[in-house]
Design a protein around this motif. Sequence first.
Motif, PDB file in Angstrom:
ATOM      1  N   ALA A   1       0.834  -1.206   0.000  1.00 45.41           N
ATOM      2  CA  ALA A   1       0.000   0.000   0.000  1.00 45.41           C
ATOM      3  C   ALA A   1       0.864   1.249   0.000  1.00 45.41           C
ATOM      4  O   ALA A   1       0.575   2.223  -0.712  1.00 45.41           O
ATOM      5  CB  ALA A   1      -0.929  -0.001   1.210  1.00 45.41           C
ATOM      6  N   MET A   2       1.941   1.236   0.773  1.00 45.16           N
ATOM      7  CA  MET A   2       2.833   2.388   0.839  1.00 45.16           C
ATOM      8  C   MET A   2       3.426   2.696  -0.541  1.00 45.16           C
ATOM      9  O   MET A   2       3.429   3.846  -0.974  1.00 45.16           O
ATOM     10  CB  MET A   2       3.955   2.141   1.847  1.00 45.16           C
ATOM     11  CG  MET A   2       4.953   3.279   1.955  1.00 45.16           C
ATOM     12  SD  MET A   2       6.426   2.835   2.872  1.00 45.16           S
ATOM     13  CE  MET A   2       7.252   1.730   1.730  1.00 45.16           C
ATOM     14  N   VAL A   3       3.893   1.674  -1.231  1.00 44.05           N
ATOM     15  CA  VAL A   3       4.498   1.876  -2.559  1.00 44.05           C
ATOM     16  C   VAL A   3       3.468   2.461  -3.523  1.00 44.05           C
ATOM     17  O   VAL A   3       3.752   3.431  -4.243  1.00 44.05           O
ATOM     18  CB  VAL A   3       5.086   0.554  -3.095  1.00 44.05           C
ATOM     19  CG1 VAL A   3       5.479   0.685  -4.553  1.00 44.05           C
ATOM     20  CG2 VAL A   3       6.282   0.130  -2.259  1.00 44.05           C
ATOM     21  N   LEU A   4       2.257   1.911  -3.539  1.00 44.58           N
ATOM     22  CA  LEU A   4       1.221   2.425  -4.433  1.00 44.58           C
ATOM     23  C   LEU A   4       0.872   3.871  -4.115  1.00 44.58           C
ATOM     24  O   LEU A   4       0.714   4.699  -5.018  1.00 44.58           O
ATOM     25  CB  LEU A   4      -0.026   1.543  -4.347  1.00 44.58           C
ATOM     26  CG  LEU A   4       0.090   0.160  -4.977  1.00 44.58           C
ATOM     27  CD1 LEU A   4      -1.125  -0.688  -4.620  1.00 44.58           C
ATOM     28  CD2 LEU A   4       0.240   0.263  -6.483  1.00 44.58           C
ATOM     29  N   LEU A   5       0.754   4.192  -2.833  1.00 47.87           N
ATOM     30  CA  LEU A   5       0.402   5.562  -2.444  1.00 47.87           C
ATOM     31  C   LEU A   5       1.533   6.552  -2.724  1.00 47.87           C
ATOM     32  O   LEU A   5       1.275   7.723  -3.025  1.00 47.87           O
ATOM     33  CB  LEU A   5      -0.017   5.604  -0.976  1.00 47.87           C
ATOM     34  CG  LEU A   5      -1.382   4.967  -0.702  1.00 47.87           C
ATOM     35  CD1 LEU A   5      -1.592   4.758   0.794  1.00 47.87           C
ATOM     36  CD2 LEU A   5      -2.508   5.803  -1.301  1.00 47.87           C
ATOM     37  N   ILE A   6       2.763   6.092  -2.652  1.00 46.78           N
ATOM     38  CA  ILE A   6       3.880   6.970  -3.025  1.00 46.78           C
ATOM     39  C   ILE A   6       3.829   7.275  -4.517  1.00 46.78           C
ATOM     40  O   ILE A   6       4.017   8.418  -4.937  1.00 46.78           O
ATOM     41  CB  ILE A   6       5.236   6.348  -2.625  1.00 46.78           C
ATOM     42  CG1 ILE A   6       5.416   6.411  -1.108  1.00 46.78           C
ATOM     43  CG2 ILE A   6       6.390   7.056  -3.322  1.00 46.78           C
ATOM     44  CD1 ILE A   6       6.618   5.659  -0.585  1.00 46.78           C
TER      45      ILE A   6
END
Length: 196
Positions: A19-24
């Motif tokens: 989720a962190m990678v996608l939101l970045i």
Amino acid sequence: MRKMATSPAFPGLFFCFSAMVLLIFVSVSVPVWSKVSFLNITTDGNAIKFGVWGYTGSAKGLGYSLQPFGINDSFLNNGALKNLTYILVFHPVAAGLSFLSVVFGACGALNYSRFGAIFMTLVSALAFLITAIAFAVDMVLWDIVRSRIRNDGGSANLGNAIWMTLGALVALIFGSCAAGCGSFGRYRQHRQSHHF
């Protein structure tokens, strides 16, 4: 010889990291990175992409007018729609919260700490709520703009940033649930097995 056991926090850590990678990626959308956008329009030969911090050719900033060059629709420039663009900042906020959940999850997974898993659960649940709000605003805002552009004879399609936000939302659901379940795992037994 004993096998090294896997921490119960690892599944939640995996989903929160995803989720962190996608939101970045979403947070650095147009005009910072032209490959990621919420809406792609073509009108009068001009191709315009919209992102968190602006649109193609605009200055980077929080909140912006939805009536760039080549579009003559007064409805798109009303205050309510412009105010919705300020809420796009929830994407980087959710990315930051997802990063914190990854940090807590790493502490829980690497140190076999129940507290790390509990804090990962709480922070990832908060990241989920912020991402859910961001996704709802994305769907409402960009669907209205897309409909208006199409009604005015232009071409408008939703971009990949909306679907990345949806992917992050799903990953955070799984991450929160997995972290919550992982916080009830056997931490004491694993900690003792490393001391022998």
